[in-house]
Design a protein around this motif. Structure first.
Motif, short mmCIF file in Angstrom:
data_model
loop_
_atom_site.label_atom_id
_atom_site.label_comp_id
_atom_site.label_asym_id
_atom_site.label_seq_id
_atom_site.Cartn_x
_atom_site.Cartn_y
_atom_site.Cartn_z
N GLN A 108 0.83 -1.20 0.00
CA GLN A 108 0.00 0.00 0.00
C GLN A 108 0.86 1.26 0.00
O GLN A 108 0.61 2.19 -0.73
N ARG A 109 1.93 1.25 0.84
CA ARG A 109 2.78 2.42 0.90
C ARG A 109 3.49 2.64 -0.43
O ARG A 109 3.61 3.77 -0.92
N SER A 110 3.99 1.55 -1.06
CA SER A 110 4.64 1.69 -2.35
C SER A 110 3.66 2.22 -3.38
O SER A 110 4.02 3.00 -4.26
N SER A 111 2.40 1.80 -3.29
CA SER A 111 1.40 2.28 -4.23
C SER A 111 1.18 3.77 -4.07
O SER A 111 1.07 4.50 -5.05
N VAL A 112 1.11 4.24 -2.83
CA VAL A 112 0.94 5.68 -2.58
C VAL A 112 2.14 6.44 -3.12
O VAL A 112 1.99 7.48 -3.79
N ARG A 113 3.33 5.94 -2.86
CA ARG A 113 4.54 6.60 -3.35
C ARG A 113 4.53 6.65 -4.88
O ARG A 113 4.86 7.68 -5.48
N GLY A 114 4.11 5.56 -5.52
CA GLY A 114 4.06 5.55 -6.98
C GLY A 114 3.05 6.52 -7.53
O GLY A 114 3.31 7.19 -8.55
N GLN A 115 1.90 6.63 -6.87
CA GLN A 115 0.89 7.57 -7.33
C GLN A 115 1.36 9.01 -7.19
O GLN A 115 1.14 9.85 -8.08
N VAL A 116 2.03 9.29 -6.07
CA VAL A 116 2.57 10.65 -5.88
C VAL A 116 3.65 10.94 -6.92
O VAL A 116 3.71 12.03 -7.49
N LEU A 117 4.49 9.93 -7.19
CA LEU A 117 5.55 10.12 -8.18
C LEU A 117 4.96 10.41 -9.55
O LEU A 117 5.44 11.31 -10.28
N ASP A 118 3.94 9.67 -9.93
CA ASP A 118 3.29 9.92 -11.24
C ASP A 118 2.68 11.32 -11.28
O ASP A 118 2.77 12.01 -12.32
N ALA A 119 2.07 11.75 -10.18
CA ALA A 119 1.46 13.08 -10.15
C ALA A 119 2.52 14.17 -10.26
O ALA A 119 2.32 15.19 -10.95
N LEU A 120 3.65 13.98 -9.60
CA LEU A 120 4.72 14.97 -9.67
C LEU A 120 5.33 15.02 -11.06
O LEU A 120 5.66 16.11 -11.57
N ARG A 121 5.49 13.86 -11.69
CA ARG A 121 6.02 13.86 -13.05
C ARG A 121 5.09 14.58 -14.01
O ARG A 121 5.53 15.31 -14.90
N ALA A 122 3.78 14.35 -13.83
CA ALA A 122 2.81 15.05 -14.68
C ALA A 122 2.88 16.55 -14.45
O ALA A 122 2.79 17.35 -15.40
N ALA A 123 3.04 16.95 -13.18
CA ALA A 123 3.12 18.37 -12.87
C ALA A 123 4.38 19.00 -13.47
O ALA A 123 4.39 20.19 -13.82
N LEU A 124 5.45 18.22 -13.59
CA LEU A 124 6.66 18.74 -14.23
C LEU A 124 6.43 18.97 -15.72
O LEU A 124 6.86 19.99 -16.27
N VAL A 125 5.74 18.04 -16.37
CA VAL A 125 5.50 18.16 -17.81
C VAL A 125 4.59 19.35 -18.11
O VAL A 125 4.82 20.11 -19.07
N THR A 126 3.56 19.53 -17.31
CA THR A 126 2.61 20.62 -17.56
C THR A 126 3.15 21.97 -17.11
O THR A 126 2.57 23.01 -17.47
N GLY A 127 4.23 21.98 -16.33
CA GLY A 127 4.76 23.23 -15.83
C GLY A 127 4.11 23.69 -14.55
O GLY A 127 4.37 24.80 -14.06
N GLU A 128 3.24 22.84 -13.99
CA GLU A 128 2.60 23.21 -12.72
C GLU A 128 3.63 23.32 -11.61
O GLU A 128 3.52 24.17 -10.72
N LEU A 129 4.65 22.44 -11.64
CA LEU A 129 5.82 22.62 -10.78
C LEU A 129 6.82 23.45 -11.58
O LEU A 129 7.44 22.97 -12.53
N ARG A 130 6.94 24.70 -11.21
CA ARG A 130 7.69 25.64 -12.02
C ARG A 130 9.19 25.52 -11.79
O ARG A 130 9.64 25.40 -10.64
N PRO A 131 9.98 25.55 -12.85
CA PRO A 131 11.44 25.50 -12.71
C PRO A 131 11.95 26.64 -11.83
O PRO A 131 11.50 27.79 -11.94
N GLY A 132 12.87 26.30 -10.94
CA GLY A 132 13.46 27.28 -10.04
C GLY A 132 12.74 27.42 -8.72
O GLY A 132 13.30 27.97 -7.76
N GLU A 133 11.50 26.95 -8.62
CA GLU A 133 10.73 27.06 -7.38
C GLU A 133 11.11 25.93 -6.41
O GLU A 133 11.46 24.83 -6.82
N VAL A 134 10.99 26.24 -5.11
CA VAL A 134 11.27 25.25 -4.05
C VAL A 134 9.94 24.79 -3.48
O VAL A 134 9.08 25.61 -3.14
#
Length: 320
Positions: A108-134
């Motif tokens: 279950q924990r690995s599944s949550v981590r994988g889902q979060v990882l997929d969401a973060l990768r998608a946010a990187l592609v869309t630019g929702e996680l902006r370059p240079g931001e912390v």
């Protein structure tokens, strides 16, 4: 150590029994009959491993259990204080104390981590996680409705991939990429994939290429949605399936890693191309597949060159 029934009774057992009951002296015929019976029972024990009756008519018990060994313990079982094997266990009726709680499964924990990882990768592609931001793990955890731990683990994976960098006591900074870096990644992709595509065009039969039709159609549907993250995933799936035909797992892994990194948009630019550009890129997949099925090497060479040349020209594009 195993003890016989006689050894377990102790040295004083015979004397105590004699004080309670004085046996009648048997006749010679009785002695002979008892001897024949004992020999017959002894032979039966050797055949099936069970014990017969003793001279006093009682049923002899099996191997004695050591001190503290639970009833029903079979030979070879570790029952003298060793920890039980991982996984759920149900104690027998005679086992003392409450049942051992089942360990928390890591799935279950690995599944949550994988889902979060997929969401973060998608946010990187869309630019929702902006370059240079912390971004801090607790803040992102609140956003995803999870604790900070799976977010931190996912961010550490992204740091290994080069998407973010650790900022001590603050969180993770999204790496800023320029057009030149993304163009270099696109060039590396072309150097890896183009020769493989051209070699596969000469060796893979048409029916194998036809099996990839659903993946090409999936890229077209993803492009029509206009979502760059959805298209990026479908695009990687199509290219991964093509390269897998070469039978080289390392090739698939390395090319996939470069492809993913090439999909991150550069700093200071639009997050991704629009829907029209995505649809045009997906159309190239379909045209390539048609040429491969038809066995047209000249068309394949031209389309492959166009596909990966476009990757070098369109910095930050999630497809190609």
């Amino acid at each position: 150590m195993k003890h016989s029934a006689q050894g377990a009774a102790g040295p004083g057992a015979g004397t105590a029994a004699a004080a309670v009951r004085i046996p009648v002296q048997p006749s010679a015929a009785d002695v002979a009959r008892d001897r024949d019976r004992d020999e017959s029972q002894s032979r039966g024990q050797n055949r099936d491993g069970s014990r017969g009756q003793g001279r006093d008519g009682s049923r002899a018990r099996g191997p004695m259990r050591g001190a503290g060994e639970p009833d029903g313990a079979a030979r070879g079982e570790h029952t003298h204080g060793e920890p039980s094997a991982p996984g759920p266990s149900v104690p027998g009726p005679s086992a003392p104390g409450p049942s051992t709680p089942r360990p928390r499964t890591p799935v279950q924990r690995s599944s949550v981590r994988g889902q979060v990882l997929d969401a973060l990768r998608a946010a990187l592609v869309t630019g929702e996680l902006r370059p240079g931001e912390v971004y801090s793990a607790p803040v992102l955890g609140e956003r995803f409705g999870v604790s900070a731990t799976p977010v931190r683990e996912a961010m550490q994976q992204l740091a290994l991939e080069g998407a973010v960098e650790v900022v001590p006591n603050r969180g993770f900074r999204v790496v800023e990429r320029g057009d030149r870096e993304l163009a270099e990644l696109a060039e590396v992709r072309a150097l890896i994939e183009v020769p493989v595509w051209l070699r596969l065009a000469r060796t893979v039969p048409a029916e194998r290429w036809a099996e990839l039709r659903p993946l090409a159609e999936a890229t077209a549907r993803a492009a029509s949605s206009g979502c760059p993250a959805t298209y990026a995933e479908a695009d990687r799936a199509f290219h991964r399936a093509v390269l897998a035909l070469a039978g080289n797992e390392e090739l698939v892994r390395i090319a996939g890693d470069v492809h993913r990194r090439a999909q991150w948009p550069p700093a200071g630019s639009p997050a991704a191309r629009g829907r029209a550009d995505l649809v045009a890129d997906a159309h190239e997949h379909t045209a390539l597949l048609d040429a491969l099925i038809a066995g047209d090497p000249d068309a394949v060479r031209a389309l492959v060159g166009q596909h990966f040349t476009g990757a070098r020209q369109d910095s930050g594009a999630p497809g190609l």
